[in-house]
Design an enzyme around this catalytic site. Structure first.
Site, PDB file in Angstrom:
ATOM      1  N   HIS A  79      -4.483  -2.950   0.210  1.00 48.26           N
ATOM      2  CA  HIS A  79      -4.974  -4.121  -0.540  1.00 48.26           C
ATOM      3  C   HIS A  79      -4.726  -5.413   0.233  1.00 48.26           C
ATOM      4  O   HIS A  79      -5.585  -6.302   0.263  1.00 48.26           O
ATOM      5  CB  HIS A  79      -4.316  -4.186  -1.918  1.00 48.26           C
ATOM      6  CG  HIS A  79      -4.534  -2.963  -2.745  1.00 48.26           C
ATOM      7  ND1 HIS A  79      -3.773  -2.659  -3.858  1.00 48.26           N
ATOM      8  CD2 HIS A  79      -5.434  -1.939  -2.619  1.00 48.26           C
ATOM      9  CE1 HIS A  79      -4.192  -1.518  -4.376  1.00 48.26           C
ATOM     10  NE2 HIS A  79      -5.182  -1.055  -3.636  1.00 48.26           N
ATOM     11  N   HIS A 238     -13.223  -0.950  -6.618  1.00 47.21           N
ATOM     12  CA  HIS A 238     -11.887  -0.802  -6.034  1.00 47.21           C
ATOM     13  C   HIS A 238     -11.905   0.169  -4.861  1.00 47.21           C
ATOM     14  O   HIS A 238     -11.173  -0.031  -3.881  1.00 47.21           O
ATOM     15  CB  HIS A 238     -10.846  -0.346  -7.060  1.00 47.21           C
ATOM     16  CG  HIS A 238      -9.484  -0.311  -6.446  1.00 47.21           C
ATOM     17  ND1 HIS A 238      -8.744  -1.454  -6.203  1.00 47.21           N
ATOM     18  CD2 HIS A 238      -8.760   0.702  -5.916  1.00 47.21           C
ATOM     19  CE1 HIS A 238      -7.627  -1.135  -5.580  1.00 47.21           C
ATOM     20  NE2 HIS A 238      -7.611   0.169  -5.393  1.00 47.21           N
ATOM     21  N   ASP A 242     -10.516  -0.595  -1.168  1.00 54.75           N
ATOM     22  CA  ASP A 242      -9.649   0.281  -0.373  1.00 54.75           C
ATOM     23  C   ASP A 242     -10.242   0.538   1.009  1.00 54.75           C
ATOM     24  O   ASP A 242      -9.531   0.508   2.024  1.00 54.75           O
ATOM     25  CB  ASP A 242      -9.454   1.625  -1.086  1.00 54.75           C
ATOM     26  CG  ASP A 242      -8.363   1.593  -2.143  1.00 54.75           C
ATOM     27  OD1 ASP A 242      -7.560   0.636  -2.170  1.00 54.75           O
ATOM     28  OD2 ASP A 242      -8.306   2.540  -2.951  1.00 54.75           O
ATOM     29  N   HIS A 265      -8.444   7.402   1.239  1.00 50.98           N
ATOM     30  CA  HIS A 265      -7.690   6.888   2.383  1.00 50.98           C
ATOM     31  C   HIS A 265      -7.723   7.843   3.579  1.00 50.98           C
ATOM     32  O   HIS A 265      -7.874   7.405   4.722  1.00 50.98           O
ATOM     33  CB  HIS A 265      -6.234   6.626   1.983  1.00 50.98           C
ATOM     34  CG  HIS A 265      -6.093   5.635   0.874  1.00 50.98           C
ATOM     35  ND1 HIS A 265      -6.582   4.349   0.968  1.00 50.98           N
ATOM     36  CD2 HIS A 265      -5.514   5.722  -0.351  1.00 50.98           C
ATOM     37  CE1 HIS A 265      -6.306   3.703  -0.157  1.00 50.98           C
ATOM     38  NE2 HIS A 265      -5.669   4.511  -0.969  1.00 50.98           N
TER      39      HIS A 265
END
Length: 306
Positions: A79, A238, A242, A265
């Protein structure tokens, strides 16, 4: 010329670590040209520096974590890195007195506010970009992520959650990032999680700092946060946030299109590593004339110059 950027002066904040639940102090300092983003664990003696580069990302479960060869780690960088990328900050020293960046409100917005509050300073060196010249793609089952040539930076992102609240929202989004799109449309999107997972994580001493103050929490049917969502499509936004942060460990902003389906991720980092390894698929570029630069990069998104 489009110049490199750093913060004008030091700025400091405190927050809570998502997994430890402990207080964390974060300090962001200016850095010279061509430094990149350097993270420092100041709670260790001597302090340990970890450069924010793709090969230092060695943990991608629940977050993106930098880990050095001695096992020293700094978790939950994504973030903060999304804020740095979105504001066009090339060089900074990030000091933290814990193994994780504070979660703040679960979005990039507090970091954007922090960086804007001290101002962004242009430096006497050309800003460097990674320009994608050939497609690069990684896959994991039905999940995939790809970088393709594009003049500017565009994201084409889809998620697929079998949950009634998320299914009601937009799960596919295409965004061509203009000068203000990141701050206005993406930076406030919070991380989200399911109550069933949070209970399991806490039983394993994880997510001890997680709460409705820093995440969108869902049960089997609905959002539990009393104030609801910040955007109707906060979930997919969101995931884009990321990805913004995860891609920034490439070392420079990307000129290209990022397309992804159900990525996270781990796959984001695999894509960055695959790109860096495929050296004929990209080139380092700078823009001598502002008029030649993609519009997304002529002014940092929402930046306040001191």
């Amino acid at each position: 010329m489009i110049f490199q950027r750093t913060v004008k002066e030091m700025v400091k904040t405190t927050g809570v670590g998502l997994h430890s639940g402990n207080k964390v102090t974060l300090i962001i300092k200016p850095a010279p040209v061509n430094t990149g983003i350097m993270l420092v664990r100041t709670d260790l003696s001597p302090a340990v520096e970890i450069p924010a580069v793709a090969e230092q990302v060695r943990e991608t479960t629940m977050c993106t974590a930098l880990v050095n060869d001695d096992g020293v780690r700094i978790s939950t960088i994504e973030h903060l890195f999304a804020a740095l990328a979105g504001l066009g900050i090339d060089n900074a020293i990030i000091e933290v007195d814990a193994p994780e960046i504070p979660i703040m409100d679960g979005s990039a917005s507090p970091f954007v506010f922090l960086l804007q509050s001290v101002g962004i300073e242009e430096q006497a060196a050309a800003k460097k970009y990674i320009k994608i010249t050939k497609p690069i793609r990684v896959e994991d089952g039905d999940k995939w992520a790809e970088l393709k040539p594009f003049k500017g930076f565009r994201v084409d992102f889809a998620i697929d959650f079998n949950h009634p609240e998320i299914a009601r929202s937009q799960q596919h989004m295409v965004m061509d990032f203009s000068s203000s799109a990141f701050v206005k449309d993406i930076s406030r999107a919070r991380t989200f999680g399911f109550m069933r997972d949070i209970e399991y994580l806490r039983a394993n001493n994880l997510a001890l700092g997680g709460s409705m103050e820093n995440a969108v929490v869902l049960d089997e049917y609905r959002v539990l946060n009393p104030d609801g969502l910040r955007y109707e499509d906060e979930f997919v936004k969101h995931k884009i946030l990321d990805a913004f942060g995860d891609l920034y460990v490439a070392g420079h902003a990307i000129v290209g299109e990022f397309c992804a389906y159900k990525t996270g991720h781990a796959l984001n980092n695999q894509l960055v590593r695959a790109m860096l390894a495929q050296q004929d698929a990209w080139e380092i570029v700078s823009f001598e004339k502002e008029a030649d630069a993609p519009v997304s990069f002529s002014v940092p998104s929402g930046a306040v110059f001191a």
